[in-house]
Design a protein around this motif. Structure first.
Motif, short mmCIF file in Angstrom:
data_model
loop_
_atom_site.label_atom_id
_atom_site.label_comp_id
_atom_site.label_asym_id
_atom_site.label_seq_id
_atom_site.Cartn_x
_atom_site.Cartn_y
_atom_site.Cartn_z
N GLU A 147 0.80 -1.22 0.00
CA GLU A 147 0.00 0.00 0.00
C GLU A 147 0.84 1.28 0.00
OE1 GLU A 147 -2.55 -0.87 3.29
OE2 GLU A 147 -3.54 -2.46 2.17
N PRO A 148 1.85 1.38 0.87
CA PRO A 148 2.63 2.63 0.87
C PRO A 148 3.38 2.84 -0.45
CG PRO A 148 3.16 1.30 2.78
CD PRO A 148 2.31 0.46 1.90
N THR A 149 3.82 1.74 -1.06
CA THR A 149 4.49 1.85 -2.35
C THR A 149 3.50 2.40 -3.37
OG1 THR A 149 5.74 -0.11 -1.78
CG2 THR A 149 5.76 0.53 -4.08
N SER A 150 2.30 1.90 -3.29
CA SER A 150 1.26 2.33 -4.20
C SER A 150 0.96 3.82 -4.03
CB SER A 150 0.01 1.50 -3.94
OG SER A 150 -0.89 1.62 -4.98
N ALA A 151 0.89 4.24 -2.76
CA ALA A 151 0.64 5.66 -2.48
C ALA A 151 1.78 6.50 -3.04
CB ALA A 151 0.50 5.89 -0.98
N ALA A 152 3.01 6.00 -2.86
CA ALA A 152 4.17 6.73 -3.35
C ALA A 152 4.11 6.85 -4.87
CB ALA A 152 5.45 6.04 -2.93
N LEU A 153 3.60 5.81 -5.49
CA LEU A 153 3.47 5.81 -6.93
C LEU A 153 2.49 6.91 -7.36
CD1 LEU A 153 4.82 3.95 -8.92
CD2 LEU A 153 2.84 2.45 -8.83
N ALA A 154 1.42 7.02 -6.63
CA ALA A 154 0.45 8.07 -6.93
C ALA A 154 1.10 9.44 -6.75
CB ALA A 154 -0.78 7.93 -6.04
N TYR A 155 1.86 9.59 -5.70
CA TYR A 155 2.54 10.86 -5.47
C TYR A 155 3.66 11.06 -6.48
CZ TYR A 155 0.24 12.63 -1.36
OH TYR A 155 -0.68 13.17 -0.52
N GLY A 156 4.32 9.96 -6.82
CA GLY A 156 5.41 10.04 -7.79
C GLY A 156 4.94 10.63 -9.10
N LEU A 157 3.72 10.31 -9.44
CA LEU A 157 3.12 10.85 -10.65
C LEU A 157 3.07 12.37 -10.59
CD1 LEU A 157 -0.25 9.42 -11.95
CD2 LEU A 157 1.70 10.25 -13.23
N GLY A 160 7.73 13.51 -9.03
CA GLY A 160 8.79 13.00 -9.91
C GLY A 160 10.20 13.41 -9.52
N GLU A 161 10.35 14.40 -8.62
CA GLU A 161 11.72 14.80 -8.28
C GLU A 161 12.34 13.84 -7.27
OE1 GLU A 161 9.79 17.87 -5.21
OE2 GLU A 161 9.14 17.14 -7.17
N ASN A 162 13.67 13.84 -7.15
CA ASN A 162 14.37 12.97 -6.21
C ASN A 162 14.01 13.31 -4.78
OD1 ASN A 162 15.96 11.01 -7.39
ND2 ASN A 162 17.36 12.58 -8.17
N GLU A 181 12.22 5.88 -1.24
CA GLU A 181 13.04 6.80 -2.01
C GLU A 181 12.45 6.91 -3.41
OE1 GLU A 181 17.19 5.88 -1.99
OE2 GLU A 181 17.69 7.88 -2.73
N ILE A 182 12.12 8.12 -3.77
CA ILE A 182 11.60 8.34 -5.13
C ILE A 182 12.74 8.93 -5.95
CG2 ILE A 182 9.91 9.53 -6.56
CD1 ILE A 182 8.00 9.49 -4.30
N GLY A 183 13.11 8.21 -6.98
CA GLY A 183 14.19 8.72 -7.83
C GLY A 183 13.62 9.17 -9.15
N ASP A 184 14.52 9.36 -10.08
CA ASP A 184 14.11 9.83 -11.39
C ASP A 184 13.18 8.80 -12.04
OD1 ASP A 184 13.94 11.17 -13.70
OD2 ASP A 184 15.90 10.54 -14.47
N LYS A 185 13.63 7.54 -12.02
CA LYS A 185 12.82 6.51 -12.66
C LYS A 185 12.59 5.33 -11.73
CE LYS A 185 13.61 7.03 -17.59
NZ LYS A 185 13.38 8.39 -17.64
N LEU A 186 12.79 5.55 -10.46
CA LEU A 186 12.75 4.43 -9.53
C LEU A 186 12.07 4.82 -8.23
CD1 LEU A 186 14.29 1.54 -9.37
CD2 LEU A 186 15.79 2.76 -7.81
N ASP A 306 12.31 14.32 2.91
CA ASP A 306 11.84 15.45 2.12
C ASP A 306 10.35 15.66 2.32
OD1 ASP A 306 14.22 16.26 0.39
OD2 ASP A 306 14.15 14.08 0.15
N LYS A 307 9.66 14.56 2.51
CA LYS A 307 8.20 14.67 2.63
C LYS A 307 7.64 13.60 3.53
CE LYS A 307 6.39 16.98 -1.37
NZ LYS A 307 7.49 17.25 -2.25
N VAL A 308 6.54 13.94 4.15
CA VAL A 308 5.81 12.94 4.92
C VAL A 308 4.40 12.90 4.33
CG1 VAL A 308 4.90 12.36 7.19
CG2 VAL A 308 7.17 13.39 6.99
N ILE A 309 4.00 11.69 3.92
CA ILE A 309 2.68 11.54 3.29
C ILE A 309 1.74 10.83 4.24
CG2 ILE A 309 1.46 10.36 1.43
CD1 ILE A 309 3.87 10.64 -0.30
N LEU A 310 0.54 11.32 4.33
CA LEU A 310 -0.46 10.66 5.16
C LEU A 310 -1.41 9.86 4.27
CD1 LEU A 310 -1.39 13.45 7.73
CD2 LEU A 310 0.27 11.59 7.97
N VAL A 311 -1.59 8.62 4.63
CA VAL A 311 -2.49 7.74 3.88
C VAL A 311 -3.46 7.10 4.87
CG1 VAL A 311 -2.60 5.67 2.41
CG2 VAL A 311 -0.69 7.24 2.17
N GLY A 312 -4.66 6.79 4.43
CA GLY A 312 -5.64 6.12 5.30
C GLY A 312 -6.53 7.14 6.00
N GLY A 313 -7.80 6.80 6.06
CA GLY A 313 -8.79 7.71 6.62
C GLY A 313 -8.49 8.18 8.04
#
Ligand code: AMP
Length: 590
Positions: A147-157, A160-162, A181-186, A306-313
């Protein structure tokens, strides 16, 4: 190939999304909600309900309503309803079937493939059970992602920055924290931690306990054993909790909650945010250590985030947000909807399988996951000898050479465990197998290569090979809590059968409803035209009206059979003909 949908199969709520024109779109349920309650119910007449319909009737059918089944995924647990046992996979499949059906209605085409998310902390058995649930629901599960990877993917969209981010996910029944860790393509999950048994349900339960205690104090009423009353209290508690995310005080008003010796009792209790925070402070605190653990394992300090993301109601609770702010020193961002971003990320992952094109530069992001727990085999003295450490990026393959403990030993038992403890007795046994036919030799001489293979879904294959003889044995880990192949196939068939049965039942109910409405209009017209009608036509009309009425009354809406619906249709057609002869031209609508 059709679209691959993304499904967040949550403890309390589930959500489905699909990529449209390069952007994730949340699929609304048939009832109009953006999320679907993960609730399943079985009605009197054997109908299976899922989502809002199941939740809505819970108070009057508490014994046959199933909540939070996700907590039991991968366990050897069964729900017993109407004398029939249901595995967590089967119950989850009913939720997935509902999401599939709603997605099909939305897209106007059949949906066969999905990416389903699971908490990062889910072990192998739980992942496998989720996959099985998908299969039972008639879905080809292309990938299980965290789930957190999935959320990161949504944010990555969106970004996109490192960056290094912390995903704090407090849903209905599970808590996950991941450093990503969100990289350029990873997108790489650096570490995960969490608690499979902590979530919004626990906050609700605290309010429930508080209300029961107060009610007992003020009204001398004991409602703990009254399942219908408790269901009403539980519903009201969740509502109050949500309100307390906005307001500083709210009221719980449940008239006629209990009928005791002294007559009916009404619940009317105020609860302030301060009280709510004091009765739930330990729950909020329980999320602190996993955050520190994840940071520790990732080898970074909170200041490096760099960021803290909140997921879940449940991250809408102000005290939760304050805690995250305190511990990380960062203002958490929630520019994506916390209930929806996991499903959104899953559909982005899904689109890769159908070669859809995503908006923005993030189109070719590679997803890298990690194993949530270490994998080991048992060696002498019950020691858990690790082959793959937790947080190892997957897919991965690791091998190690072992030998025999006794002279002339010709077989070894390979027991595979998952967990962080030193001794296997404290870890979870995933499976075992025996390698036989080892060449007779003194202890310590044979060379046995044990290899662990984890695929992209986190599913484990273990093999052992005697390098002396080349003999090999292997297993795909399917723990004892998972269903056998036959059980899955049977459940799959049953699910399909119920789907068509439910559709037939719904069609029958529609026929009855339309016929009833038609009958009403014809009766009105008959009444209005009365004496103007020819005598013979009038009596024919009267007879047909009475026949249709009889058929409708006989077929009770909650028990109507397809045969009865057919009889109603016939009677309706006949009435329509006679009415036409009488100059009453109201379409029957069947
Ligand atoms: P999820 O599994 O992410 O859908 O989270 C569901 C949980 O979030 C449930 O326990 C809900 O009661 C809770 N929740 C949803 N909205 C709020 C809110 N506004 N305040 C507090 N909790 C909420």
């Amino acid at each position: 190939m059709g679209k691959v949908i993304g499904i967040d199969l949550g403890t309390t709520n589930s959500c489905a999304a699909v990529l449209e024109a390069g952007t994730p779109v949340i699929i609304a349920s048939a009832e109009g909600g953006r999320t679907t309650p993960s609730v399943v119910a079985f009605t009197d007449n054997g109908e299976r309900l899922a989502g809002d319909l199941a939740k809505r009737q819970a108070a009057v059918n508490a014994d046959r309503t199933v909540y939070s089944i996700k907590r039991q995924m991968g366990n050897d647990y069964h729900v017993n309803i109407n004398g029939r046992k249901y595995s967590p996979q089967e119950i989850s499949a009913i939720i997935l079937q509902k999401l599939k059906k709603d997605a099909e209605a939305y897209l106007g085409e059949s949906v066969t493939d999905a990416v389903i998310t699971v908490p990062a902390y889910f072990n192998d058995a739980q992942r496998q059970a989720t996959r099985d649930a998908g299969r039972i629901a008639g879905l080809n599960v292309r990938r299980i992602i965290n789930e957190p990877t999935s959320a990161a993917l949504a944010y990555g969209l969106d970004h996109g920055e490192n960056q290094k981010i912390l995903v704090y996910d407090l849903g209905g029944g599970t808590f996950d924290v991941s450093v990503i860790e969100i990289g350029d393509k990873l997108i790489e999950v650096l570490a995960t931690s969490g608690d499979n048994h902590l979530g919004g349900d626990d906050f609700d339960e605290r309010i429930v306990q508080y209300l029961v205690k107060e009610f007992k104090k003020t009204e001398k009423a004991r409602i703990e054993k009254d399942s219908v009353a408790m269901e009403r209290v539980r519903e009201a508690a969740e509502k109050a909790k949500k309100e307390l995310s906005q307001l500083t005080e709210t009221n719980i008003n449940l008239p006629f909650l209990w009928n005791g010796k002294g007559g009916p009792k009404h619940m009317d209790i105020n609860i302030t945010r301060a009280v709510f925070e004091s009765i739930t402070s330990d729950l909020v605190k329980r999320t602190e250590q996993p955050v520190l653990d994840a940071l520790g394992q990732a080898g970074i300090s909170a200041s490096a985030l760099d960021k803290v993301i909140l997921v879940g109601g449940s991250t809408r609770i102000p005290a939760v947000q304050a805690m995250v702010r305190n511990i990380t020193g960062k203002e958490p961002c929630h520019n994506l909807n916390p209930d929806e971003c996991v499903a959104a990320g899953a559909c982005i992952q899904g689109s890769k399988f159908s070669n859809e094109i995503m908006a923005g530069a993030a189109g070719d992001i590679i997803l890298m996951d990690v194993t949530p727990l270490s994998l080991s085999i048992e060696t002498i003295g019950g020691v858990a000898t690790k082959l793959i450490g937790r947080n190892t990026p997957i897919p991965t393959r690791q091998s190690q050479i072992f030998t025999t403990a006794g002279n002339f030993q010709t077989s070894v038992d390979i027991k595979v465990f998952q967990g962080e403890r030193k001794f296997t007795r404290d870890n979870k046994l995933l499976g075992n197998f025996r390698l036989t036919g080892i060449k007779r030799a003194l202890a310590g001489v044979p060379q046995i290569e044990v290899s662990f293979d984890i695929d992209a879904n986190g599913i484990v294959n273990v093999s052992a090979k005697d390098l002396g003889t080349g003999k090999q044995q292997q297993i795909t880990i399917t723990s004892s809590s998972n269903l056998t192949e036959e059980e899955i196939a049977r459940a799959e068939m049953e699910a399909k059968m119920y789907e068509s049965e439910d559709a037939a039942r719904r069609e029958a109910i529609d026929i009855r409803n339309n016929a009833e409405a038609y009958l009403y209009k014809i009766e009105q017209a008959y009444h209005d035209m009365g004496k103007k009608l020819d005598r013979s036509v009038r009596s024919a009309l009267k007879a047909d009206i009475s026949e249709l009425k009889k058929r409708i009354v006989k077929a009770k809406p909650e028990k109507i059979t397809p045969v009865q619906a057919g009889e109603i249709r016939q009677a309706c057609d006949k009435l329509e003909q006679t009415a036409g002869m009488a100059g009453i031209n109201i379409p029957g609508g069947l």
